[in-house]
Design a protein around this motif. Sequence first.
Motif, PDB file in Angstrom:
ATOM      1  N   LEU A   1       1.011  -1.371   0.028  1.00 36.32           N
ATOM      2  CA  LEU A   1      -0.045   0.077  -0.087  1.00 36.32           C
ATOM      3  C   LEU A   1       1.083   1.132   0.032  1.00 36.32           C
ATOM      4  O   LEU A   1       1.956   1.202   0.710  1.00 36.32           O
ATOM      5  CB  LEU A   1      -0.946  -0.063   1.208  1.00 36.32           C
ATOM      6  CG  LEU A   1      -1.487   1.329   1.461  1.00 36.32           C
ATOM      7  CD1 LEU A   1      -2.850   1.421   0.369  1.00 36.32           C
ATOM      8  CD2 LEU A   1      -2.372   1.134   2.734  1.00 36.32           C
TER       9      LEU A   1
ATOM     10  N   THR B   1      -3.273   1.099  -9.334  1.00 32.16           N
ATOM     11  CA  THR B   1      -3.868  -0.480  -8.473  1.00 32.16           C
ATOM     12  C   THR B   1      -4.030  -1.325  -9.147  1.00 32.16           C
ATOM     13  O   THR B   1      -4.946  -1.312 -10.030  1.00 32.16           O
ATOM     14  CB  THR B   1      -5.078   0.346  -7.369  1.00 32.16           C
ATOM     15  OG1 THR B   1      -4.346   1.625  -6.696  1.00 32.16           O
ATOM     16  CG2 THR B   1      -5.421  -0.901  -6.688  1.00 32.16           C
TER      17      THR B   1
ATOM     18  N   THR C   1      -1.461  -1.313  -4.132  1.00 31.80           N
ATOM     19  CA  THR C   1      -2.629  -0.595  -3.772  1.00 31.80           C
ATOM     20  C   THR C   1      -2.156   0.861  -3.740  1.00 31.80           C
ATOM     21  O   THR C   1      -1.281   1.231  -2.882  1.00 31.80           O
ATOM     22  CB  THR C   1      -3.215  -0.876  -2.682  1.00 31.80           C
ATOM     23  OG1 THR C   1      -3.847  -2.203  -3.018  1.00 31.80           O
ATOM     24  CG2 THR C   1      -4.596   0.050  -2.425  1.00 31.80           C
TER      25      THR C   1
ATOM     26  N   SER D   1      -3.313   4.626  -2.601  1.00 32.96           N
ATOM     27  CA  SER D   1      -4.515   5.060  -1.988  1.00 32.96           C
ATOM     28  C   SER D   1      -4.177   5.955  -0.802  1.00 32.96           C
ATOM     29  O   SER D   1      -3.078   5.647  -0.385  1.00 32.96           O
ATOM     30  CB  SER D   1      -5.594   4.034  -1.466  1.00 32.96           C
ATOM     31  OG  SER D   1      -6.712   4.520  -0.741  1.00 32.96           O
TER      32      SER D   1
END
Length: 116
Positions: A10, A91, A113, A115
Amino acid sequence: VQLQASGGGLVQPGGSLRLSCAASESIFTFYAMYWYRQAPGKQRELVASITSGSGGSTSYADSVKGRFTISRDNGKNTVYLQMNSLEPEDTAVYYCRARRPPVDYWGQGTQVTVSS
């Protein structure tokens, strides 16, 4: 040849990640290497490629040009994908592929990912 992809995770928009794909055999140098990605609900797409040997000519999808860099270290049987300036649209699950016709191998994928 077995391929083990790693390095996903992430990250916030604008951040960086480096993916690695390690091959199990020293004949790695004879294979062209590829990174693909597949986002939810979308088809798998080619992100970057690098030819076999020590020179390694590269090519990129238009969507990642100038942000991603593919490279290979034949001594470590590993191909890398350096991803900078990441965007939410990056992503996806990222897969590596080794190809030397007629043989073709895929790694298991690593999740990226992007974000906030």
